[in-house]
Design an enzyme around this catalytic site. Structure first.
Site, PDB file in Angstrom:
ATOM      1  N   CYS A   1    -101.155 -45.879 -62.426  1.00  0.00           N
ATOM      2  CA  CYS A   1    -102.118 -45.916 -61.311  1.00  0.00           C
ATOM      3  C   CYS A   1    -101.462 -45.635 -59.967  1.00  0.00           C
ATOM      4  O   CYS A   1    -102.012 -44.895 -59.136  1.00  0.00           O
ATOM      5  CB  CYS A   1    -102.834 -47.269 -61.283  1.00  0.00           C
ATOM      6  SG  CYS A   1    -101.754 -48.692 -61.449  1.00  0.00           S
TER       7      CYS A   1
ATOM      8  N   HIS B   1    -104.938 -50.335 -54.757  1.00  0.00           N
ATOM      9  CA  HIS B   1    -103.495 -50.228 -54.518  1.00  0.00           C
ATOM     10  C   HIS B   1    -103.247 -49.499 -53.199  1.00  0.00           C
ATOM     11  O   HIS B   1    -103.929 -48.514 -52.874  1.00  0.00           O
ATOM     12  CB  HIS B   1    -102.818 -49.426 -55.631  1.00  0.00           C
ATOM     13  CG  HIS B   1    -102.696 -50.149 -56.931  1.00  0.00           C
ATOM     14  ND1 HIS B   1    -103.111 -51.448 -57.131  1.00  0.00           N
ATOM     15  CD2 HIS B   1    -102.168 -49.728 -58.127  1.00  0.00           C
ATOM     16  CE1 HIS B   1    -102.856 -51.797 -58.384  1.00  0.00           C
ATOM     17  NE2 HIS B   1    -102.288 -50.766 -59.009  1.00  0.00           N
TER      18      HIS B   1
END
EC number: 1.2.1.11
Length: 342
Positions: free
Chosen positions: A132, A244
């Site tokens: 990710c 994130h």
């Protein structure tokens, strides 16, 4: 005419997000099957907001013959057990786990960055989805690399607890609640307290002192973007539920200004530039939840190196970092190779 699609790991965070995105993007599906372990057999999951309920089947007993593609979100052990079986039956596997990412016979794909690499999928009939944190970074780096050739990247990540699955999200919630009522928070999923804290440790430690998460960012960036780029990463878990963030410092072979970079990023596929250089003129993780884009802010010149830039990069890790990228790979596979849908 559409595809026969499997979503494996459909009861987990990423699997559910895959179903949401398949529905949102109106992916051409004739038939869909949702799979999980025997523990979840018979449970029902939502197919996005279509109102349709799908009954979970046991992956152990599922016959993939005649199915076109399978989106896997079942971890490396599950992929090791089932991906070769699905691939051998003619069902192309798009795998979210780390198991096959560095296999030279398995393409590692971010569709905005290296779509042509998918052409090698027939060697094993498996396509890998990157980590990710890597996925969002290379989306931001690719157009800049094309313009001025990146030589080195230094990145510090601020990764949400959803990257560790439901258990990570539950632990942040429970520890926060414990602190508010005066109880002692106890780590279970993470190595130290995550509530109101940051942990500079994601995945296992390697002999050189880096963690496996940091290693993934290095080798995956090289495989996806350019093997000549030098990368060093520090990956940190932060008390954020979803999204994130990354502070990225980039060195280039050729001269590039912050203004030029902003102009390039403004037109780049998959990127949303929000960079106003004023209070609230940037994007934070909370604001990117549920969004498809990789957001870039705080683009500026790095005066400590020649031809250097620094930027801030934010994305929904359950979407672009996992589920969305997998669905985009499925779309790319359909366009370039399967070509069933009109």
């Amino acid at each position: 005419m559409g595809y026969r699609v499997v979503v494996a790991g459909a009861t987990g965070n990423v699997g559910r997000e895959m179903l949401n995105i398949l529905a949102e993007r109106e992916f051409p599906i004739d038939e869909i099957a949702v799979l999980a372990s025997s523990r979840s057999q018979g449970d029902e999951v939502d197919f996005g907001e279509t109102g349709r309920k799908l009954k979970v089947q046991n992956i152990e007993n599922f016959d993939p013959t005649g199915w076109d593609m399978a989106l896997f979100a079942i971890g490396s052990e599950g992929s090791k057990a089932h991906a070769p079986r699905f691939a051998a039956a003619g069902c192309t596997v798009i795998d979210n786990a780390s198991l096959y990412r560095m296999d030279p016979d398995v393409p590692l794909i971010v569709p905005e960055v290296n779509p042509e690499a998918i052409d090698g999928y027939t060697k094993k009939n498996i396509i890998a989805n990157p980590n990710c944190s890597t996925a969002q970074m290379v989306v931001a780096l690719k157009p800049l690399h094309d313009a001025a050739k990146i030589t080195r990247v230094v990145v510090a990540t601020y990764q949400s607890v959803s990257g560790a699955g439901k258990a990570g999200m539950d632990e942040l919630f429970e520890q926060s609640r414990d602190i508010f009522v005066g109880d002692q928070p106890t780590p279970h999923k993470f190595t130290k307290q995550i509530a109101f804290n940051v942990i500079p440790h994601i995945d296992s430690f390697l002999d050189d002192g880096f963690t496996k998460e940091e290693w993934k960012m290095v080798v995956e960036t090289k495989k996806i973007l350019d093997p000549k780029i030098k990368v060093v990463a520090t990956c940190v878990r932060v008390p954020v539920f979803v999204g994130h963030s990354e502070a990225v410092h980039i060195e280039f072979e050729n001269e590039i200004s912050a203004k030029q970079a902003q102009s390039i990023l403004r037109e780049a596929p998959g990127v949303m530039l929000v960079d106003k250089r004023e209070d609230a003129g940037y994007v934070t993780p909370v604001e990117c939840v549920g969004e498809y884009a990789t957001y870039v802010s705080r683009v500026r010149e790095d005066p400590t190196v020649e031809n250097g830039l620094a930027l801030w990069c934010v994305s929904d890790n359950l979407r672009k970092g996992a589920a969305l990228n997998a669905v985009q790979i499925a779309e790319l596979l359909g366009r370039r190779h399967l070509k069933k849908a009109a």
